[in-house]
Design an enzyme around this catalytic site. Structure first.
Site, PDB file in Angstrom:
ATOM      1  N   HIS A 180       0.796  -1.224   0.000  1.00  0.00           N
ATOM      2  CA  HIS A 180       0.000   0.000   0.000  1.00  0.00           C
ATOM      3  C   HIS A 180       0.823   1.264   0.000  1.00  0.00           C
ATOM      4  CE1 HIS A 180      -2.922  -2.775   2.321  1.00  0.00           C
ATOM      5  NE2 HIS A 180      -3.055  -2.951   1.028  1.00  0.00           N
ATOM      6  N   GLY A 181       2.120   1.193  -0.063  1.00  0.00           N
ATOM      7  CA  GLY A 181       2.938   2.407  -0.023  1.00  0.00           C
ATOM      8  C   GLY A 181       3.137   2.885   1.400  1.00  0.00           C
TER       9      GLY A 181
END
Length: 140
Positions: free
Chosen positions: A124-125
């Site tokens: 998800h970063g």
């Protein structure tokens, strides 16, 4: 787990394999956790298939993380590369994080943080917050 330690250095050239696949369904295990640790240097660590967060940093001051690699399959739950909470003066640089969840998750009470040269994916970063679930949470 490392708790209530000052001036800690963790480094190496090998690979830490958490063999996490059997734990991902139960979500009852943690991996490398630092609580109330000050002046921490983590460098050159390769972590694969952690049971949960690869590096869990909570209530720490003065943490430097350099040249780490955190890898887990894209479908592995809660395998954040680095999870931070209630910590200050954090520096992360030169990291490669390919996990099934957040590359770096920054929770409540984290202040004075600098992130540079981090490669993320497929997760998800970098996530900031996830706040509001618990009463008394501090801002980021």
């Amino acid at each position: 787990m490392f708790r209530q330690v000052d001036s800690l250095s963790i480094s190496g050239t090998g690979t830490l394999n958490g063999n996490g696949a059997s734990y991902w369904k139960t979500k009852q295990a943690t991996y490398i956790t630092l609580e109330h640790v000050n002046d921490v240097h983590i460098r050159d660590i390769h972590s694969i298939n952690s049971k949960k967060f690869h590096f869990n940093i909570h209530n720490c001051k003065g943490v430097t993380i350099t040249n780490i690699h955190a890898i887990a399959p894209a479908d592995s739950p809660d395998t954040d590369g680095i999870h931070l909470g209630k910590s200050e003066n954090i520096r992360v640089s030169g990291a490669n994080i390919a996990t099934g969840d957040d590359c770096i998750s920054i929770g409540d009470g984290v202040t004075h943080m600098n992130i540079t040269g981090v490669n993320c994916g497929p997760g998800h970063g970098i996530s900031i917050g996830s706040l509001g679930k618990y009463q008394g949470e501090k801002e980021v």
